[in-house]
Design an enzyme around this catalytic site. Structure first.
Site, PDB file in Angstrom:
ATOM      1  N   GLU A   1       5.478  -5.628   2.087  1.00  7.82           N
ATOM      2  CA  GLU A   1       5.177  -6.289   3.364  1.00  7.82           C
ATOM      3  C   GLU A   1       5.649  -7.737   3.354  1.00  7.82           C
ATOM      4  O   GLU A   1       6.138  -8.249   4.368  1.00  7.82           O
ATOM      5  CB  GLU A   1       3.685  -6.229   3.673  1.00  7.82           C
ATOM      6  CG  GLU A   1       3.140  -4.817   3.914  1.00  7.82           C
ATOM      7  CD  GLU A   1       3.892  -4.054   4.999  1.00  7.82           C
ATOM      8  OE1 GLU A   1       4.356  -4.680   5.977  1.00  7.82           O
ATOM      9  OE2 GLU A   1       4.032  -2.825   4.854  1.00  7.82           O
TER      10      GLU A   1
ATOM     11  N   ASP B   1      10.945   3.108   7.059  1.00  6.56           N
ATOM     12  CA  ASP B   1      11.814   1.959   7.325  1.00  6.56           C
ATOM     13  C   ASP B   1      13.273   2.388   7.327  1.00  6.56           C
ATOM     14  O   ASP B   1      14.058   1.959   8.177  1.00  6.56           O
ATOM     15  CB  ASP B   1      11.642   0.898   6.227  1.00  6.56           C
ATOM     16  CG  ASP B   1      10.255   0.291   6.246  1.00  6.56           C
ATOM     17  OD1 ASP B   1       9.594   0.368   7.297  1.00  6.56           O
ATOM     18  OD2 ASP B   1       9.842  -0.265   5.215  1.00  6.56           O
TER      19      ASP B   1
ATOM     20  N   GLY C   1     -17.096  -0.588  13.693  1.00  5.24           N
ATOM     21  CA  GLY C   1     -18.147  -1.431  14.249  1.00  5.24           C
ATOM     22  C   GLY C   1     -18.004  -1.746  15.723  1.00  5.24           C
ATOM     23  O   GLY C   1     -18.558  -2.733  16.187  1.00  5.24           O
TER      24      GLY C   1
ATOM     25  N   GLY D   1     -15.678   3.870  13.055  1.00  6.45           N
ATOM     26  CA  GLY D   1     -16.496   3.299  11.986  1.00  6.45           C
ATOM     27  C   GLY D   1     -16.241   1.832  11.702  1.00  6.45           C
ATOM     28  O   GLY D   1     -16.769   1.286  10.753  1.00  6.45           O
TER      29      GLY D   1
END
Ligand code: ADP
Ligand code: MG
Ligand code: ZN
Length: 617
Positions: free
Chosen positions: A417, A492, A199, A197
């Site tokens: 992050e 992690d 593209g 989905g």
């Protein structure tokens, strides 16, 4: 064979016509003489009102009894007028219209259907050779050349980098000569990799649309059929067809269905799929460079593909098609809002912000659902309320796939992050950071991607310690900012522990333990071994010493991560803010944050490797 069928059909039609020919059919002349014979009392005209022309049934009631006659007329009124003129009474009851389909087409259809079934069954018994004769092997590729439905890059929103990467392929297809003249080699195959989905199909079509070349599309699962050998012959036909239409694009959707790693099949090594894949490789090797055929393929599982398919001269170009970031989502919403009148209150930007993790298809679906809701309420435009309802419908319906992320979760992920990224950047032997993202993927909330690793023969102690530190960086950053901690760092922590443990038990990197391999899960898999001997090869004393060493390494890496993150606190916040705004940032954007920071970014660079690790082993 077809000829026999046609002859048979004609014969059938002829016979049915014969049956309908009756002797009591009369001409107008005969009709006139019948009426003027002055024997007639009354005539019943049975005629279908809707169809005044045709075969009319006449029941002529005479003194000697009734006579049934048929007469062809162009207008049944002629009969009525004639009878009036002759002063003969008549009645005209309507008869129901003949069901033309039921009486003439249906029997033919049934016969043809039955014949086809018989032929099909005969062929199945005949097996492969006959199957080929019946063209089952013909490629199923659909050629889409309808010009007015041409898809261009403008319909593919977001995906800017991806479009740029494909631009040269478009240019090549438009003007191959230019490239051939300077001896440039254009990739034969382009693999589009990304979740469903996002593209990929759209992008492939747009490449064909932009270049104005034919687009052959086939799905990997179409190759895999019940008839042995069909897949391979389909591949052959597909490429033959393409060669005749070059320059053109062949698009193989879901290529993983045929190109899965070979030799892992359950039913031996020579299954159907394998033959198909081999044929595909043969064909791709077979046509020359710059012949004008570009093979594009899409998959969401690049890891299960046979490595042979990725070799030079095959699919040597990979384009990653990721989930859109916030700006990409807004652009996609704009594309699909086209043709859907929106009320003023709708803010596509705001919708984009609340749909982290949605793919292009999800967004298209969202707007479509909203439009359906509006239409149901007989409105000519969409309102915010419709979007809200649609949101519940798609967001919850596809819960696992694209959960709606809360702002708080997003914030935590951003800091997490950013923490990894800062450590990647600051520590000398890891990184640099290629991109940082908080766009949710299948499982993880986000990811920080270092540049692809250089092929290094050895891992050093220093690098392993840095890897552990980076792994802990996410959790450390969370702690730095939030009072509470999340479960998000479990992966992690597992990775860090695993690394520390192999340093101690496998690589002899701990002075305390020494150069002894205590690694109890050997690399060789020995079925039954693990079950039979679960006991370790060393005693409790050694075990607790190992555990202590592992803990010490982790603790010291943790402290180090903490001090670095603390030092770059401003970068951490700036990075998290930028992530919250853009969701995905590039290497340049990330590194610019350090330039802004007034701190000296050469924190540990150049220091002696042993000292800089900060851990004494
Ligand atoms: P994939 O092949 O990656 O599974 P598709 O190309 O079939 O995804 O996309 C499905 C639909 O989602 C498209 O037809 C389009 O309506 C919408 N879509 C996906 N990505 C985009 C995009 N970047 N821009 C506009 N529409 C998109
Ligand atoms: Mg697709
Ligand atoms: Zn993490």
């Amino acid at each position: 064979m077809l000829l026999t069928l046609i002859i048979f059909l004609f014969a059938m039609l002829w016979f049915t016509n014969r049956f309908e020919q009756r002797e009591d059919e009369i001409t107008w002349k005969e009709f006139e003489s019948l009426i003027t014979s002055e024997n007639v009392k009354d005539v019943v005209i049975s005629q279908n009102k809707a169809v005044p022309t045709g075969r009319v049934e006449l029941t002529v009631k005479g003194r000697d009894g009734d006579e049934l006659r048929y007469l062809y007329v162009s207008d049944v009124n002629d009969i009525q007028e004639y009878l009036k003129e002759k002063n003969i009474t008549f009645e005209m009851p309507d008869i129901p219209q003949d069901n033309w389909f039921a009486t003439s087409i249906l029997p033919v259809l049934i016969t043809v259907g039955a014949l086809l079934v018989i032929f099909f069954l005969m062929n199945r018994q005949g097996g492969g050779a006959n199957a080929k004769a019946m063209n089952f092997g013909k490629s199923r590729a659909r050629l889409s050349t309808d010009r007015d439905k041409k898809i261009t890059f403008s319909q593919v929103a977001g995906l800017q980098e991806e479009k740029e990467e494909l631009e040269e392929i478009v240019d090549f297809l438009r003007a191959p000569k230019k490239y051939i003249q300077v001896g440039a080699r254009i990739p034969k195959g382009v693999l589009l990799v990304g979740p469903p989905g996002t593209g990929k199909t759209l992008l492939a079509k747009a490449v064909a649309g932009e270049a104005g070349v034919p687009f052959f599309t086939i799905s990997g699962s179409d190759f895999v059929e019940m008839f042995v050998g069909v897949g391979a012959s389909r591949v052959r036909d597909l490429f033959e067809e393409a060669k005749r239409n070059a320059p053109c694009i062949i698009f193989i959707d879901e290529i993983d269905a045929v190109a899965r790693r070979r030799g892992t099949g359950m039913g031996g090594g020579h299954d159907e799929r394998e033959q198909t894949l081999n044929q595909l490789l043969v064909e791709m090797d077979g046509f020359g460079v710059n012949e004008g055929i570009i093979v594009m393929a899409a998959t969401n599982r690049v890891d299960i593909l046979d490595p042979a398919i990725l070799r030079p001269g095959r699919f040597d170009r990979k384009v990653m098609v990721g989930r859109p970031d916030v700006q990409g989502r807004e652009e996609i919403l704009r594309v699909h809002a086209n043709g859907k009148p929106l009320s003023e209150e709708i803010d596509l930007k705001q919708i984009a912000q609340t749909t982290a993790g949605f793919t292009g298809a999800d967004l298209e679906n969202l707007l479509n659902e909203a439009a359906i809701i509006a239409a149901k309420e007989d409105r000519m435009f969409l309102m915010q309320e419709d979007i809200k309802k649609a949101f519940v419908k798609v967001g919850i319906g596809a819960e696992k796939k694209s959960r709606v992320i809360s702002d708080k979760e997003k914030r935590i992920t951003a800091f997490h992050e950013a923490g990894h990224a800062i450590l990647f950047h600051v520590l000398p032997d890891v990184g640099p950071v290629y991109s940082v993202s908080i766009i949710p993927t299948g499982g993880a909330g986000g990811y920080t991607m270092p540049l692809p690793e250089k092929d290094e023969m050895f891992n050093t102690k220093g690098k392993m310690l840095q890897d552990i530190t980076v792994a802990l960086g996410g959790r450390v950053a969370e702690e730095e900012v939030f009072d509470d901690i999340t479960t998000g760092a479990s992966q992690d922590i597992k990775q860090a522990t695993g690394l520390a443990k192999s340093m101690v038990t496998k690589f002899g990197m701990s002075e305390e333990i020494g150069l002894i391999n205590y690694d109890d899960d050997s690399d060789e898999v020995f079925i039954g071994r693990d079950l039979a001997h679960t006991h370790r090869r060393y005693g409790e004393g050694v075990a607790s010493m190992i555990d202590k060493e592992v803990k010490r390494i982790i603790d010291e890496c943790y402290d180090r991560a903490k001090s670095i993150i603390h030092k770059y606190d401003d970068v951490l916040h700036a990075c998290a803010d930028l992530l919250l705004e853009k969701e995905k940032i590039s290497r340049e954007e990330f590194e610019a944050l350090f330039a802004v920071s007034d701190r000296n970014k050469t924190y540990l660079e150049g220091a002696d490797s042993h000292e800089e690790t900060g851990v004494i082993l």
